[in-house]
Design an enzyme around this catalytic site. Structure first.
Site, PDB file in Angstrom:
ATOM      1  N   ASN A  10      -9.840  -1.913   4.138  1.00 30.98           N
ATOM      2  CA  ASN A  10     -10.975  -1.797   3.225  1.00 30.98           C
ATOM      3  C   ASN A  10     -11.965  -2.872   3.656  1.00 30.98           C
ATOM      4  O   ASN A  10     -11.747  -4.051   3.382  1.00 30.98           O
ATOM      5  CB  ASN A  10     -10.500  -2.025   1.780  1.00 30.98           C
ATOM      6  CG  ASN A  10     -11.648  -2.102   0.802  1.00 30.98           C
ATOM      7  OD1 ASN A  10     -12.784  -1.774   1.133  1.00 30.98           O
ATOM      8  ND2 ASN A  10     -11.349  -2.540  -0.418  1.00 30.98           N
ATOM      9  N   TRP A  11     -12.989  -2.424   4.363  1.00 28.75           N
ATOM     10  CA  TRP A  11     -13.942  -3.403   4.920  1.00 28.75           C
ATOM     11  C   TRP A  11     -14.849  -4.005   3.846  1.00 28.75           C
ATOM     12  O   TRP A  11     -15.553  -4.976   4.088  1.00 28.75           O
ATOM     13  CB  TRP A  11     -14.795  -2.740   6.011  1.00 28.75           C
ATOM     14  CG  TRP A  11     -14.048  -2.397   7.274  1.00 28.75           C
ATOM     15  CD1 TRP A  11     -12.688  -2.441   7.469  1.00 28.75           C
ATOM     16  CD2 TRP A  11     -14.610  -1.963   8.522  1.00 28.75           C
ATOM     17  NE1 TRP A  11     -12.381  -2.050   8.759  1.00 28.75           N
ATOM     18  CE2 TRP A  11     -13.542  -1.750   9.426  1.00 28.75           C
ATOM     19  CE3 TRP A  11     -15.915  -1.711   8.956  1.00 28.75           C
ATOM     20  CZ2 TRP A  11     -13.742  -1.315  10.733  1.00 28.75           C
ATOM     21  CZ3 TRP A  11     -16.118  -1.269  10.261  1.00 28.75           C
ATOM     22  CH2 TRP A  11     -15.033  -1.090  11.137  1.00 28.75           C
ATOM     23  N   LYS A  12     -14.883  -3.365   2.665  1.00 28.23           N
ATOM     24  CA  LYS A  12     -15.745  -3.831   1.567  1.00 28.23           C
ATOM     25  C   LYS A  12     -17.215  -3.886   2.027  1.00 28.23           C
ATOM     26  O   LYS A  12     -17.621  -3.067   2.840  1.00 28.23           O
ATOM     27  CB  LYS A  12     -15.235  -5.171   1.024  1.00 28.23           C
ATOM     28  CG  LYS A  12     -13.755  -5.093   0.626  1.00 28.23           C
ATOM     29  CD  LYS A  12     -13.292  -6.250  -0.198  1.00 28.23           C
ATOM     30  CE  LYS A  12     -11.816  -6.080  -0.539  1.00 28.23           C
ATOM     31  NZ  LYS A  12     -11.299  -7.139  -1.419  1.00 28.23           N
ATOM     32  N   HIS A  95     -11.383   1.032  -6.906  1.00 28.16           N
ATOM     33  CA  HIS A  95     -11.015  -0.334  -6.507  1.00 28.16           C
ATOM     34  C   HIS A  95     -11.378  -1.286  -7.646  1.00 28.16           C
ATOM     35  O   HIS A  95     -12.385  -1.087  -8.335  1.00 28.16           O
ATOM     36  CB  HIS A  95     -11.754  -0.730  -5.218  1.00 28.16           C
ATOM     37  CG  HIS A  95     -11.217  -1.995  -4.619  1.00 28.16           C
ATOM     38  ND1 HIS A  95     -11.602  -3.232  -5.064  1.00 28.16           N
ATOM     39  CD2 HIS A  95     -10.292  -2.205  -3.646  1.00 28.16           C
ATOM     40  CE1 HIS A  95     -10.948  -4.160  -4.377  1.00 28.16           C
ATOM     41  NE2 HIS A  95     -10.148  -3.565  -3.513  1.00 28.16           N
ATOM     42  N   GLU A  97     -12.740  -4.036  -7.711  1.00 28.57           N
ATOM     43  CA  GLU A  97     -14.094  -4.606  -7.649  1.00 28.57           C
ATOM     44  C   GLU A  97     -15.106  -3.647  -8.259  1.00 28.57           C
ATOM     45  O   GLU A  97     -16.094  -4.073  -8.877  1.00 28.57           O
ATOM     46  CB  GLU A  97     -14.449  -4.956  -6.195  1.00 28.57           C
ATOM     47  CG  GLU A  97     -13.701  -6.213  -5.750  1.00 28.57           C
ATOM     48  CD  GLU A  97     -13.428  -6.299  -4.263  1.00 28.57           C
ATOM     49  OE1 GLU A  97     -14.054  -5.572  -3.471  1.00 28.57           O
ATOM     50  OE2 GLU A  97     -12.553  -7.110  -3.885  1.00 28.57           O
ATOM     51  N   GLU A 167      -2.889  -2.676  -6.601  1.00 28.57           N
ATOM     52  CA  GLU A 167      -3.570  -3.922  -6.244  1.00 28.57           C
ATOM     53  C   GLU A 167      -3.656  -4.838  -7.453  1.00 28.57           C
ATOM     54  O   GLU A 167      -4.511  -4.646  -8.329  1.00 28.57           O
ATOM     55  CB  GLU A 167      -4.993  -3.618  -5.760  1.00 28.57           C
ATOM     56  CG  GLU A 167      -5.026  -2.760  -4.516  1.00 28.57           C
ATOM     57  CD  GLU A 167      -6.296  -3.024  -3.718  1.00 28.57           C
ATOM     58  OE1 GLU A 167      -6.167  -3.429  -2.562  1.00 28.57           O
ATOM     59  OE2 GLU A 167      -7.403  -2.843  -4.244  1.00 28.57           O
ATOM     60  N   GLY A 173      -8.400 -11.025  -2.646  1.00 26.39           N
ATOM     61  CA  GLY A 173      -9.357 -11.989  -2.126  1.00 26.39           C
ATOM     62  C   GLY A 173      -9.086 -13.424  -2.567  1.00 26.39           C
ATOM     63  O   GLY A 173      -9.918 -14.302  -2.412  1.00 26.39           O
ATOM     64  N   SER A 213      -4.341  -9.244  -0.495  1.00 27.60           N
ATOM     65  CA  SER A 213      -4.022 -10.303   0.455  1.00 27.60           C
ATOM     66  C   SER A 213      -2.791 -10.002   1.310  1.00 27.60           C
ATOM     67  O   SER A 213      -2.007 -10.890   1.617  1.00 27.60           O
ATOM     68  CB  SER A 213      -3.884 -11.648  -0.267  1.00 27.60           C
ATOM     69  OG  SER A 213      -5.072 -11.952  -0.970  1.00 27.60           O
ATOM     70  N   GLY A 234      -7.572  -5.894   2.759  1.00 25.71           N
ATOM     71  CA  GLY A 234      -8.932  -6.424   2.602  1.00 25.71           C
ATOM     72  C   GLY A 234      -9.322  -7.276   3.804  1.00 25.71           C
ATOM     73  O   GLY A 234      -9.532  -6.773   4.911  1.00 25.71           O
ATOM     74  N   GLY A 235      -9.390  -8.573   3.595  1.00 30.91           N
ATOM     75  CA  GLY A 235      -9.868  -9.515   4.613  1.00 30.91           C
ATOM     76  C   GLY A 235      -9.271  -9.326   5.998  1.00 30.91           C
ATOM     77  O   GLY A 235      -9.986  -9.365   7.008  1.00 30.91           O
TER      78      GLY A 235
HETATM   79  C1  3PY Z   1      -7.602  -7.066  -0.727  1.00 33.06           C
HETATM   80  O1  3PY Z   1      -6.597  -7.102  -0.039  1.00 33.06           O
HETATM   81  O2  3PY Z   1      -8.202  -8.079  -1.056  1.00 33.06           O
HETATM   82  C2  3PY Z   1      -8.134  -5.796  -1.203  1.00 33.06           C
HETATM   83  O3  3PY Z   1      -8.876  -5.746  -2.153  1.00 33.06           O
HETATM   84  C3  3PY Z   1      -7.812  -4.565  -0.481  1.00 33.06           C
HETATM   85  O4  3PY Z   1      -8.496  -3.498  -1.013  1.00 33.06           O
END
Ligand code: 3PY
Length: 251
Positions: A10-12, A95, A97, A167, A173, A213, A234-235
């Site tokens: 998930n590149w966000k 998600h 966020e 999640e 994050g 994470s 994510g990151g």
């Molecule tokens: C994370 O790993 O921070 C995520 O939100 C993946 O979607």
């Protein structure tokens, strides 16, 4: 994991199209012999370049959201049909966020899932609790509720195009990760919920990812848990070597 894993990045809100091209080109060779399914979910503006670069590879391309209407006066929105018409195969829905910052509710998540399925997309549905909710002891009820409302009106046949990502919001994050046991426990709660609404076979066939994470250092242990069938990353999905290491851990 017992099932074939799905590792989705998930590149966000990261990467310009030029940067996206560089990133996907670096990821490509590193994951080409993956034994799991590999997906990159990217910003709308990056879809064209990433789709082009991923053509003929084992990387599935996804968006990070879609609207529930096919078209119309919804300034700034993108429909599921628009995504499907480009060759996009996956879409993240709900998600945390989006729930936290953009007013996403269980009801709008449900509407978006309907639209995504109707357009032929595979959905990565995100559910999960906040730290406060975990401390209040309502995690199981909450994720069951999120799952049930999100899947309202979804047929058993359509479940093959639903992936659920657990999640925990407190692990997103923040660098904090759920313990392997916590992750497995909630993934199992989600699976039990699907079994109660549909049946055991449908629940057993479902891919349930952990997200929050996940990184090379903890991926193998999390993925070794029976109810954890992959990860939403994510990151670490922005770092080709890290993403590839997670893919390898899932293989
Ligand atoms: C994370 O790993 O921070 C995520 O939100 C993946 O979607």
């Amino acid at each position: 994991a017992i099932r074939k894993a799905v590792i989705a990045g998930n590149w966000k809100m990261n990467k310009t199209p030029a940067e996206a091209k560089t990133l996907i080109e670096s990821i490509k060779p590193l994951v080409k012999s993956a034994g799991c399914d590999v997906v990159c979910c990217v910003p709308y503006v990056d879809l064209s370049v990433v789709l082009e670069a991923a053509k003929g590879t084992n990387i599935g391309v996804g968006a990070e959201n879609c609207h529930w209407e096919k078209s119309g006066a919804f300034t700034g929105e993108v429909s599921a049909e628009m995504l499907a018409s480009m060759g996009v195969k996956y879409v993240i829905i709900g998600h945390s966020e989006r729930r936290q910052y953009f007013g996403e509710t269980n009801e709008t998540v449900n509407k978006r899932i309907r639209a995504a399925l109707d357009a032929g997309l595979t959905v990565i549905l995100c559910v999960g609790e906040s730290l406060e909710q975990r401390e209040q002891g309502v995690t199981s009820e909450l994720v069951a509720l999120q799952t049930k409302i999100a899947l309202g009106g979804v047929s058993k046949e359509e479940l093959s195009r639903i992936i659920i990502a657990y999640e925990p919001i407190w692990a997103i994050g923040t660098g904090k990760t759920a313990t392997n046991e916590q992750a497995n426990e909630v993934c199992k709660t989600i699976r039990d919920t699907v079994a109660a609404v549909y049946d055991k076979a449908a629940a057993d066939a479902m891919t349930i990812q952990y997200g929050g994470s996940m990184k090379p250092g903890n991926a193998a242990e999390l993925l070794a848990k029976p109810d954890v069938d992959g990860g939403l990353i994510g990151g670490a999905s922005l770092k080709p070597e890290d993403f590839a290491a997670i893919v390898k851990a899932a293989t």
